[in-house]
Design a protein around this motif. Structure first.
Motif, PDB file in Angstrom:
ATOM      1  N   ALA A  74       0.847  -1.192   0.000  1.00 19.64           N
ATOM      2  CA  ALA A  74       0.000   0.000   0.000  1.00 19.64           C
ATOM      3  C   ALA A  74       0.879   1.237   0.000  1.00 19.64           C
ATOM      4  CB  ALA A  74      -0.919   0.010   1.223  1.00 19.64           C
ATOM      5  N   ASP A  75       0.495   2.237  -0.763  1.00 22.30           N
ATOM      6  CA  ASP A  75       1.239   3.491  -0.882  1.00 22.30           C
ATOM      7  C   ASP A  75       0.795   4.442   0.219  1.00 22.30           C
ATOM      8  OD1 ASP A  75       2.503   5.806  -1.583  1.00 22.30           O
ATOM      9  OD2 ASP A  75       1.793   5.837  -3.648  1.00 22.30           O
ATOM     10  N   GLY A  76       1.723   4.772   1.109  1.00 19.02           N
ATOM     11  CA  GLY A  76       1.406   5.691   2.202  1.00 19.02           C
ATOM     12  C   GLY A  76       1.938   7.094   1.977  1.00 19.02           C
ATOM     13  N   GLY A  77       2.253   7.443   0.733  1.00 18.40           N
ATOM     14  CA  GLY A  77       2.814   8.763   0.458  1.00 18.40           C
ATOM     15  C   GLY A  77       4.314   8.739   0.559  1.00 18.40           C
ATOM     16  N   ASP A  78       4.844   8.861   1.766  1.00 16.15           N
ATOM     17  CA  ASP A  78       6.286   8.802   1.986  1.00 16.15           C
ATOM     18  C   ASP A  78       6.766   7.391   2.267  1.00 16.15           C
ATOM     19  OD1 ASP A  78       6.496  11.545   1.667  1.00 16.15           O
ATOM     20  OD2 ASP A  78       6.176  11.943   3.796  1.00 16.15           O
ATOM     21  N   THR A  79       5.853   6.443   2.333  1.00 12.73           N
ATOM     22  CA  THR A  79       6.210   5.070   2.647  1.00 12.73           C
ATOM     23  C   THR A  79       5.512   4.107   1.702  1.00 12.73           C
ATOM     24  OG1 THR A  79       4.377   4.760   4.207  1.00 12.73           O
ATOM     25  CG2 THR A  79       6.438   5.653   5.087  1.00 12.73           C
ATOM     26  N   LEU A  80       6.104   2.932   1.551  1.00 17.72           N
ATOM     27  CA  LEU A  80       5.442   1.793   0.917  1.00 17.72           C
ATOM     28  C   LEU A  80       5.394   0.687   1.955  1.00 17.72           C
ATOM     29  CD1 LEU A  80       7.012   1.605  -2.660  1.00 17.72           C
ATOM     30  CD2 LEU A  80       4.732   2.396  -2.052  1.00 17.72           C
ATOM     31  N   ASN A  81       4.201   0.173   2.226  1.00 16.85           N
ATOM     32  CA  ASN A  81       4.026  -0.790   3.299  1.00 16.85           C
ATOM     33  C   ASN A  81       3.476  -2.112   2.767  1.00 16.85           C
ATOM     34  OD1 ASN A  81       4.593   1.165   5.500  1.00 16.85           O
ATOM     35  ND2 ASN A  81       2.709   2.111   4.764  1.00 16.85           N
ATOM     36  N   GLY A  82       4.232  -3.190   2.977  1.00 16.63           N
ATOM     37  CA  GLY A  82       3.713  -4.509   2.659  1.00 16.63           C
ATOM     38  C   GLY A  82       2.594  -4.865   3.625  1.00 16.63           C
ATOM     39  N   PHE A  83       1.625  -5.631   3.117  1.00 15.91           N
ATOM     40  CA  PHE A  83       0.497  -5.990   3.985  1.00 15.91           C
ATOM     41  C   PHE A  83       0.090  -7.439   3.792  1.00 15.91           C
ATOM     42  CE2 PHE A  83      -1.747  -4.471   0.111  1.00 15.91           C
ATOM     43  CZ  PHE A  83      -2.559  -5.565  -0.148  1.00 15.91           C
ATOM     44  N   VAL A  84      -0.566  -7.962   4.831  1.00 13.01           N
ATOM     45  CA  VAL A  84      -1.338  -9.197   4.754  1.00 13.01           C
ATOM     46  C   VAL A  84      -2.791  -8.816   4.979  1.00 13.01           C
ATOM     47  CG1 VAL A  84      -1.808 -11.447   5.792  1.00 13.01           C
ATOM     48  CG2 VAL A  84       0.558 -10.641   5.577  1.00 13.01           C
ATOM     49  N   TRP A  85      -3.672  -9.260   4.102  1.00  8.18           N
ATOM     50  CA  TRP A  85      -5.105  -8.935   4.187  1.00  8.18           C
ATOM     51  C   TRP A  85      -5.878 -10.206   4.490  1.00  8.18           C
ATOM     52  CZ3 TRP A  85      -9.467 -10.694   1.785  1.00  8.18           C
ATOM     53  CH2 TRP A  85     -10.625  -9.902   1.869  1.00  8.18           C
ATOM     54  N   GLU A  86      -6.763 -10.152   5.492  1.00  4.19           N
ATOM     55  CA  GLU A  86      -7.576 -11.306   5.848  1.00  4.19           C
ATOM     56  C   GLU A  86      -8.905 -10.838   6.432  1.00  4.19           C
ATOM     57  OE1 GLU A  86      -7.224 -15.533   8.314  1.00  4.19           O
ATOM     58  OE2 GLU A  86      -5.853 -13.876   8.760  1.00  4.19           O
ATOM     59  N   ASN A  87      -9.996 -11.368   5.898  1.00  6.06           N
ATOM     60  CA  ASN A  87     -11.339 -11.050   6.386  1.00  6.06           C
ATOM     61  C   ASN A  87     -11.588  -9.543   6.474  1.00  6.06           C
ATOM     62  OD1 ASN A  87     -12.021 -13.797   6.681  1.00  6.06           O
ATOM     63  ND2 ASN A  87     -11.066 -13.862   8.715  1.00  6.06           N
ATOM     64  N   GLY A  88     -11.126  -8.831   5.454  1.00  8.21           N
ATOM     65  CA  GLY A  88     -11.378  -7.393   5.405  1.00  8.21           C
ATOM     66  C   GLY A  88     -10.424  -6.542   6.205  1.00  8.21           C
ATOM     67  N   LYS A  89      -9.439  -7.137   6.832  1.00  7.40           N
ATOM     68  CA  LYS A  89      -8.515  -6.394   7.690  1.00  7.40           C
ATOM     69  C   LYS A  89      -7.106  -6.420   7.123  1.00  7.40           C
ATOM     70  CE  LYS A  89      -6.613  -6.221  12.390  1.00  7.40           C
ATOM     71  NZ  LYS A  89      -6.596  -6.884  13.719  1.00  7.40           N
ATOM     72  N   PHE A  90      -6.460  -5.254   7.076  1.00  5.03           N
ATOM     73  CA  PHE A  90      -5.080  -5.128   6.648  1.00  5.03           C
ATOM     74  C   PHE A  90      -4.146  -5.194   7.846  1.00  5.03           C
ATOM     75  CE2 PHE A  90      -7.263  -3.202   3.081  1.00  5.03           C
ATOM     76  CZ  PHE A  90      -6.504  -3.569   1.990  1.00  5.03           C
TER      77      PHE A  90
END
Length: 225
Positions: free
Chosen positions: A14-30
């Motif tokens: 996900a693009d946070g502007g000044d950051t790029l953050n890897g994520f795990v998504w499960e049941n609608g939650k990042f």
């Protein structure tokens, strides 16, 4: 989003502007996987044990692969005398394959298991691992410095070999392998590019599946079980 497992967990960034953050998504939650010291991470794959893989930058801006599990991120390191490490795929047993890069940006394949990284053999010139199944069979590509020779390859039990090409076809890439050992990829000649499967040494032309339609198949990227 880059990958999904059989439990419906997805990974990506996900693009946070000044950051790029890897994520795990499960049941609608990042869930943010964090990073290795700098505000940059990408998650690119996840197995059925909820172990995610990706790349991040360390405090001194060195690109390294990581394994994320249970909220903790682990630097997998790199091979001696090499730079960035980039994991490509992770099996359900927690082993993974990927590539490290030399000073000129050429890839060299690696195998990572139980916290230890080891080099995979290079077929001829420069080999890159792309995918792995649960039997620890890996597939990818070998190419020369000018890109004039591109060969699909298979790593099996510590050895590497080329995959067969039909008569008249000069190049190919093996993109994925399932747990039955069926390999998906693409081959080409001066005339055309063909999406194929390799099954027990036999090359299957997938264009036959859409004969008579207006669809033109070009590339095979992945295959499930």
């Amino acid at each position: 989003a880059y990958g999904i497992n059989d439990r419906g967990q997805a990974v990506g960034w996900a693009d946070g502007g000044d950051t790029l953050n890897g994520f795990v998504w499960e049941n609608g939650k990042f869930t943010n996987v964090g990073n290795l010291g700098s505000p940059f991470s990408l998650a690119v794959g996840i197995n059925n044990r909820s172990q995610a893989i990706g790349i991040s930058a360390t405090k001194d801006m060195r690109l390294r692969g990581f394994v994320w599990e249970g909220g903790k991120i682990k630097n997998i390191g790199t091979l001696p005398n090499f730079g960035p490490s980039v994991p490509q795929d992770i099996a359900d047993n927690g082993t993974l394959v990927g590539n490290v890069y030399d000073g000129d940006g050429y890839p060299y394949p690696f195998f990572w298991e139980k916290g230890k990284m080891s080099a995979l053999p290079v077929y001829k010139d420069f080999s890159a691992a792309i995918a792995l199944n649960n039997d620890n069979f890996a597939v990818g590509v070998d190419f020369d410095e000018k890109g004039e020779r591109v060969t699909p390859v298979l790593w099996r039990r510590g050895k590497v070999d080329n995959l067969p090409l039909p008569s008249g076809y000069k190049f190919g890439i093996a993109s994925d392998i399932n747990n039955s050992g069926v390999i998906a990829g693409t081959i080409g000649s001066d005339r055309d590019i063909v999406p194929v499967l390799w099954d027990n040494g036999k090359v299957i032309d997938l264009r036959a599946q859409v004969e008579g339609s207006d669809v033109q198949l070009l590339i095979t990227r992945s295959i499930n079980d």
